[in-house]
Motif scaffolding. Structure first.
Motif, PDB file in Angstrom:
ATOM      1  N   HIS A 262       0.821  -1.205   0.000  1.00  0.00           N
ATOM      2  CA  HIS A 262       0.000   0.000   0.000  1.00  0.00           C
ATOM      3  C   HIS A 262       0.862   1.265   0.000  1.00  0.00           C
ATOM      4  CE1 HIS A 262      -3.675  -2.227   0.657  1.00  0.00           C
ATOM      5  NE2 HIS A 262      -3.161  -2.819   1.725  1.00  0.00           N
ATOM      6  N   ASP A 264       0.710   4.398   1.525  1.00  0.00           N
ATOM      7  CA  ASP A 264      -0.001   5.117   2.574  1.00  0.00           C
ATOM      8  C   ASP A 264       0.361   6.592   2.592  1.00  0.00           C
ATOM      9  OD1 ASP A 264      -1.248   2.817   3.332  1.00  0.00           O
ATOM     10  OD2 ASP A 264       0.135   2.355   4.972  1.00  0.00           O
ATOM     11  N   CYS A 265      -0.612   7.398   3.049  1.00  0.00           N
ATOM     12  CA  CYS A 265      -0.372   8.838   3.199  1.00  0.00           C
ATOM     13  C   CYS A 265       0.611   9.079   4.334  1.00  0.00           C
ATOM     14  CB  CYS A 265      -1.682   9.564   3.494  1.00  0.00           C
ATOM     15  SG  CYS A 265      -2.980   9.297   2.277  1.00  0.00           S
ATOM     16  N   GLY A 268      -1.133   9.967   7.522  1.00  0.00           N
ATOM     17  CA  GLY A 268      -2.206   9.067   7.927  1.00  0.00           C
ATOM     18  C   GLY A 268      -1.810   8.169   9.078  1.00  0.00           C
ATOM     19  N   PRO A 270      -2.614   4.241  11.209  1.00  0.00           N
ATOM     20  CA  PRO A 270      -2.501   2.825  10.830  1.00  0.00           C
ATOM     21  C   PRO A 270      -3.606   2.417   9.863  1.00  0.00           C
ATOM     22  CG  PRO A 270      -3.378   3.045  13.059  1.00  0.00           C
ATOM     23  CD  PRO A 270      -2.923   4.410  12.642  1.00  0.00           C
ATOM     24  N   ARG A 271      -3.332   1.395   9.077  1.00  0.00           N
ATOM     25  CA  ARG A 271      -4.297   0.918   8.098  1.00  0.00           C
ATOM     26  C   ARG A 271      -5.258  -0.068   8.751  1.00  0.00           C
ATOM     27  NH1 ARG A 271      -5.296   0.996   2.774  1.00  0.00           N
ATOM     28  NH2 ARG A 271      -3.608   2.505   2.513  1.00  0.00           N
ATOM     29  N   ARG A 272      -6.536   0.047   8.382  1.00  0.00           N
ATOM     30  CA  ARG A 272      -7.564  -0.845   8.900  1.00  0.00           C
ATOM     31  C   ARG A 272      -8.096  -1.746   7.787  1.00  0.00           C
ATOM     32  NH1 ARG A 272     -12.077   1.856  12.470  1.00  0.00           N
ATOM     33  NH2 ARG A 272     -12.434  -0.377  12.784  1.00  0.00           N
ATOM     34  N   THR A 286     -10.140  -1.753   2.741  1.00  0.00           N
ATOM     35  CA  THR A 286      -9.025  -1.246   3.526  1.00  0.00           C
ATOM     36  C   THR A 286      -8.831   0.243   3.298  1.00  0.00           C
ATOM     37  OG1 THR A 286      -6.638  -1.454   3.953  1.00  0.00           O
ATOM     38  CG2 THR A 286      -7.385  -1.918   1.708  1.00  0.00           C
ATOM     39  N   GLN A 288      -6.722   3.901   5.442  1.00  0.00           N
ATOM     40  CA  GLN A 288      -5.962   4.409   6.574  1.00  0.00           C
ATOM     41  C   GLN A 288      -6.877   5.125   7.553  1.00  0.00           C
ATOM     42  OE1 GLN A 288      -2.499   6.356   4.332  1.00  0.00           O
ATOM     43  NE2 GLN A 288      -1.660   6.042   6.378  1.00  0.00           N
ATOM     44  N   LEU A 297     -11.635   7.771   8.629  1.00  0.00           N
ATOM     45  CA  LEU A 297     -10.691   7.278   7.636  1.00  0.00           C
ATOM     46  C   LEU A 297     -10.202   8.398   6.733  1.00  0.00           C
ATOM     47  CD1 LEU A 297     -12.636   4.050   6.641  1.00  0.00           C
ATOM     48  CD2 LEU A 297     -10.950   4.346   8.460  1.00  0.00           C
ATOM     49  N   SER A 323     -13.446   9.556   2.118  1.00  0.00           N
ATOM     50  CA  SER A 323     -13.062   9.252   3.491  1.00  0.00           C
ATOM     51  C   SER A 323     -14.306   9.089   4.363  1.00  0.00           C
ATOM     52  CB  SER A 323     -12.170  10.363   4.056  1.00  0.00           C
ATOM     53  OG  SER A 323     -11.000  10.485   3.283  1.00  0.00           O
TER      54      SER A 323
END
Length: 490
Positions: A262, A264-265, A268, A270-272, A286, A288, A297, A323
């Protein structure tokens, strides 16, 4: 001539015109009728009753039953005031239905839905299985009485198409050392299984100790007789994998998630991850989380679909630049529309346009305001109205009659019922006034437009006509708003 009431039942049956049609044609007609109509038809004559209650007809009718979404909000306390559980059906036109779900009590929790049957977790020692279309209910003894730390999300419900069996599953937390009643809320090594119609719950050991937190945070789904949920896998890129449990063979298997890394930002959290069902396929959603607000999110919401279970091949189904505050489960997409909650406290549906990296949200529609319920407690299930019967299971050893007053009979809900009655009376008055207002506007528009031909100047007549239409618009296709069920149940 004898009246219809005094005629023998056999004579009335023989005179029934439709019974003169071929049996196959009668069955084809009945298969097109909704459950509510068929239930009334069972009382017409013995022939109809026998046909509609036939298990083969029930199965055939179920295969073509239209799907709807049921949104469930559990009972909760807001500012010290209790608010009952609520269930709202979203019909095929994607609007809240006026149909209530009376089998759900104010203190019930929804555990699963399958073939028109709901499994409800109660605060007593029983689980409730109910057909929400027919109103039939069955109470079953829980696998463990007075289990501390038990949670409705640890129960699930499914049907295997080959064995034709309905099964309820329960993730049983590992026992706490030194305690006979307390169980661990973080790990489990046993799944308890009950086959509807069986005599007892059975314990099935898992291949290893698994995370209950994953189940609670990410959910579980039942698809074509297989229960699926996420487990921890710290070696994998996503640090998760899918565990499956076949309801027929009662065997376990593991499915690896995509190897994609991924992007990720930077700002951001943790990722869910959530496991969801879309079009009867296993999907992983999924995104962040916001660092300061873990339930909110940020960035892209990705939804991956398991294309091939044998090859464990995944594809990116949707990549949504949005989001949402919360991802409902176990279903969040239905008929190419996604259900999302926004920060204004309302629930919306969006039409999904395009797939993969070009997914856009279009045609936003406000479904409902779920106040005072908390959005992150909402569940969304795909349901059908069915004729599946429960009376054949009522003689089993663990079937129970409720031993105490429950549901709306409880004293704590008396004030709520009185308040609900006042709201319904107010809504009725508003409905009547709206009806009268529309009728008055249409009558005034007709009267004013009838005077326009007397005005000779075309420009003036056209200008006055436009102003009349603004003040009293013509409403040929508009009907008064129907008296709908408020977002609470009785």
């Amino acid at each position: 001539m004898a009246s219809e009431e005094t005629k023998p039942k056999k004579q009335r049956d023989e005179e029934c015109i439709i019974n003169g049609l071929p049996g196959e044609l009668i069955e084809r007609i009945f298969l097109k009728l909704p459950v509510s109509t068929l239930l009334r038809c069972t009382g017409v004559c013995e022939q109809w009753h026998k046909l509609i209650r036939d298990p083969q007809f029930v199965t055939s009718h179920l295969q073509d039953a239209p799907q709807c979404a049921v949104l469930f909000f559990p009972q909760e306390s807001v500012s010290g005031e209790p608010h009952p559980a609520d269930a709202i059906l979203i019909d095929e036109a994607w609007s809240p239905s006026t149909y209530a779900v009376p089998v759900i009590g104010p203190d019930d929790f929804l555990c699963g839905s399958c073939n028109g049957l709901l499994v409800l977790y109660t605060k007593s020692s029983t689980l409730k299985v109910a057909n929400f279309a027919t109103g039939e209910c069955l109470h079953l003894e829980k696998p463990v009485k007075n289990l501390r730390g038990d949670h409705f999300l640890f129960y699930n419900f499914g049907f295997h198409p080959l064995s034709k069996e309905y099964k309820i599953t329960h993730f049983l937390g590992d026992p706490v050392v030194g305690s006979t009643r307390s169980h661990n809320n973080s790990r489990f090594s046993v799944i308890q299984v009950y086959t509807l119609g069986g005599e007892k719950w059975r314990d099935i050991k898992t291949p290893e100790a698994l995370s209950l937190n994953c189940v609670k945070n990410s959910g579980a789904v039942n698809i074509d007789g297989t229960m699926c949920w996420l487990i921890e896998d710290m070696v994998a890129n996503w640090q998760h994998a899918v565990m499956t449990f076949d309801l027929s063979g009662e065997s376990f298997a593991r499915i690896q998630l995509p190897a994609t890394v991924h992007e990720d930002c930077a700002g951001g959290g943790p990722r869910r991850y959530w496991i969801r069902e879309i079009d009867r396929k296993i999907c992983i959603a999924t995104a962040q989380a916001c660092p300061s607000l873990p339930r909110r999110l940020v960035g892209m919401l990705q939804i991956w679909e398991l294309e091939n279970k044998t090859e464990q091949r995944w594809s990116l189904k949707y990549n949504i630049q949005y989001s949402p505050d919360y991802i409902p489960g176990p279903n969040l997409v239905h008929r190419n529309k996604i259900i999302l909650q926004r920060r204004d406290g309302n629930l919306y549906s969006y039409e999904l346009l395009g797939e993969n990296f070009n997914t856009k949200l279009c045609k936003m529609a406000n479904l409902l305001d779920f106040f005072p319920h908390k959005p992150d407690n909402m569940q969304s299930y795909i349901c059908v109205k069915s004729l599946v019967r429960l009376d054949v299971y009522k003689k089993t050893a663990i079937a129970r009659r409720p031993k105490q007053r429950e549901g709306w009979e409880l004293k704590k809900w008396e004030a709520w019922e009185h308040q609900l009655s006042d709201y319904e009376k107010l809504w009725t008055r508003l409905h009547e006034e709206e009806h009268e207002g529309i009728a008055l506007a249409e009558h005034s528009s007709i009267s004013f437009n009838g005077l326009l031909p007397r005005i000779l100047d075309d420009a003036i007549r056209q200008d006055i006509g436009m102003k009349i239409n603004k003040i009293c618009p013509s409403l040929p296709d508009q009907q008064p708003r129907p008296l709908r069920r408020l977002n609470c149940m009785r």
